[in-house]
Design a protein around this motif. Structure first.
Motif, mmCIF file in Angstrom:
data_model
loop_
_atom_site.group_PDB
_atom_site.id
_atom_site.type_symbol
_atom_site.label_atom_id
_atom_site.label_comp_id
_atom_site.label_asym_id
_atom_site.label_seq_id
_atom_site.Cartn_x
_atom_site.Cartn_y
_atom_site.Cartn_z
ATOM 1 N N ALA A 262 -3.812 5.974 1.141
ATOM 2 C CA ALA A 262 -3.654 4.367 0.567
ATOM 3 C C ALA A 262 -3.158 3.402 2.015
ATOM 4 O O ALA A 262 -4.405 2.449 1.947
ATOM 5 N N PHE A 263 -3.123 3.811 3.265
ATOM 6 C CA PHE A 263 -3.426 3.021 4.529
ATOM 7 C C PHE A 263 -4.621 2.814 4.831
ATOM 8 O O PHE A 263 -4.961 2.025 5.002
ATOM 9 N N GLU A 264 -5.464 4.368 4.869
ATOM 10 C CA GLU A 264 -6.852 4.119 5.632
ATOM 11 C C GLU A 264 -7.756 3.028 4.515
ATOM 12 O O GLU A 264 -8.589 3.116 4.871
ATOM 13 N N GLU A 265 -7.867 3.402 3.112
ATOM 14 C CA GLU A 265 -8.491 2.625 2.199
ATOM 15 C C GLU A 265 -8.027 1.440 2.477
ATOM 16 O O GLU A 265 -8.860 0.445 2.352
ATOM 17 N N LEU A 266 -7.306 0.803 2.522
ATOM 18 C CA LEU A 266 -6.143 -1.079 2.874
ATOM 19 C C LEU A 266 -7.188 -1.333 3.991
ATOM 20 O O LEU A 266 -8.004 -2.468 3.996
ATOM 21 N N GLU A 267 -7.635 -0.368 5.577
ATOM 22 C CA GLU A 267 -8.137 -0.590 6.422
ATOM 23 C C GLU A 267 -9.596 -0.268 6.112
ATOM 24 O O GLU A 267 -10.319 -1.281 7.042
ATOM 25 N N ALA A 268 -10.285 -0.231 5.619
ATOM 26 C CA ALA A 268 -10.822 0.009 5.280
ATOM 27 C C ALA A 268 -11.767 -0.996 4.624
ATOM 28 O O ALA A 268 -12.718 -1.162 4.828
ATOM 29 N N SER B 245 0.861 -0.772 -0.344
ATOM 30 C CA SER B 245 0.185 0.001 -0.476
ATOM 31 C C SER B 245 0.612 1.581 -0.225
ATOM 32 O O SER B 245 0.835 1.984 -0.525
ATOM 33 N N ALA B 246 1.923 1.006 0.509
ATOM 34 C CA ALA B 246 3.116 2.408 0.618
ATOM 35 C C ALA B 246 2.941 2.930 -1.372
ATOM 36 O O ALA B 246 3.339 3.679 -0.932
ATOM 37 N N TRP B 247 3.624 1.623 -1.646
ATOM 38 C CA TRP B 247 4.271 1.804 -3.287
ATOM 39 C C TRP B 247 3.384 2.133 -3.527
ATOM 40 O O TRP B 247 3.088 3.104 -4.829
ATOM 41 N N ARG B 248 1.444 1.389 -3.641
ATOM 42 C CA ARG B 248 0.042 2.642 -4.362
ATOM 43 C C ARG B 248 0.215 3.663 -3.701
ATOM 44 O O ARG B 248 -0.523 4.455 -5.297
#
Length: 344
Positions: free
Chosen positions: A102-108, A46-49
């Motif tokens: 991106a992290f927030e979207e992953l966690e969502a 996600s950091a890459w994204r």
């Protein structure tokens, strides 16, 4: 939801339409795939994204209007907050802003899948709410929060720690016809999955009829209301001028109005992810608006709590691009903001 969603006619050209359509792949294929990886790997990917989203200007808000602007305005905000920052520092913060989204979207996605069951939250460092609960004695509380790290996780943890019914203000802008249907569905799914965590509370769109009345009734009944308070007023709406982040800022008045009209105290809330699966919360001191005159000092103290968190990790504030719109024109910092600035 269809892979063949048609780009809105308002987009300026075919390139903008193609960039808009690509969100189908991003949200319907790539993001669900990342959410199935082990947590450390998922965060790294996600950091890459997020880095690529920064480089290409791929925040959903800018894709919806066909204009690349978030990175530039975020950089402007960082220079306003930190005039002595180097160009590399500013660039790092801008990249971190996209990575935080991106992290927030992953966690969502994890929230939407129900992946955070009781067994998965044993490393959550929840706020100590014993004293606030005793002080309130059944009264309501208005909690101000920023678009910092993951505010939804902040609300979930606050409800879990307090046992109180929690109402959260939200906007229906994500259902606008220019927003990609996959993005709209993403928001609806995460809100629906987070709802059981709120102890019978819910998400309230204050722009819709009856929204404010529901918040007033909740506060009167002793509920806790979380307001996303780091935004400028919507066009045509009143605001409040608050000493915040180095100047007096013109912010939406929702939280202050709720507190004033119900006699409820205010407090700030921050949430941090220290490592995969490890979260910690901080609930600020309760401040009452009747503590001296018009409550200006109490308001400044509460917003200073939000500002202090942002100054510690400015790249984690993903509403920073709105800061240039918030200036009141009065550069008097006020005692509370000056103290918070000195600590950071």
């Amino acid at each position: 939801m269809s892979w063949r969603a048609k780009p809105p006619v308002e987009l300026p050209d075919r390139r903008a339409a193609w960039r808009w359509w690509w969100q189908s792949v991003d949200h319907m294929a790539l993001l669900p795939m990342l959410a199935r990886l082990p947590e450390p790997v998922a965060y790294a990917a996600s950091a890459w994204r997020g880095s690529w989203s920064c480089r290409l200007g791929r925040d959903w808000a800018e894709l919806s209007v066909g204009q690349v602007y978030v990175a530039e305005r975020t950089a402007q905000a960082m220079r306003l907050m930190f005039p002595k920052a180097t160009p590399q520092q500013v660039a790092n913060w801008v990249r971190e802003r996209y990575q935080t989204v991106a992290f927030e979207e992953l966690e969502a996605r994890w929230i939407a899948r129900g992946a955070w069951a009781d067994a998965a939250v044993h490393r959550w460092q929840l706020p100590d709410v014993a004293r606030p609960l005793q002080t309130l004695a059944g009264r309501g509380l208005v909690v101000v929060q920023a678009h910092f790290n993951n505010p939804l996780v902040g609300c979930m943890g606050l409800a879990r720690a307090s046992g109180k019914r929690v109402l959260v203000t939200m906007s229906s802008i994500t259902d606008h016809h220019q927003v990609h249907p996959a993005v709209s569905a993403h928001f609806r799914e995460k809100y629906a999955a987070a709802l059981p965590w709120l102890n019978g509370g819910g998400f309230v769109d204050t722009d819709r009829a009856g929204g404010l009345r529901r918040l007033y009734r909740g506060l009167a009944a002793g509920d806790w209301v979380v307001v996303m308070a780091d935004l400028p007023p919507a066009p045509g709406q009143d605001g409040v001028c608050v000493p915040w982040l180095g100047e007096r800022r013109w912010l939406a008045e929702g939280a202050v109005r709720l507190a004033r009209q119900t006699g409820s105290p205010l407090a700030s809330l921050g949430v941090w992810r220290d490592a995969p699966g490890e979260w910690r919360w901080h609930l600020g001191d309760l401040r009452h608006l009747d503590e001296g005159g018009d409550g200006e000092r109490a308001i400044a103290d509460v917003y200073a709590g939000l500002g202090e968190a942002i100054r510690q990790a400015p790249g984690h504030w993903w509403a920073a691009h709105l800061l240039p719109e918030m200036r009141c024109g009065d550069t008097d910092l006020g005692v509370a903001e000056t103290a918070a600035t000195a600590r950071t």
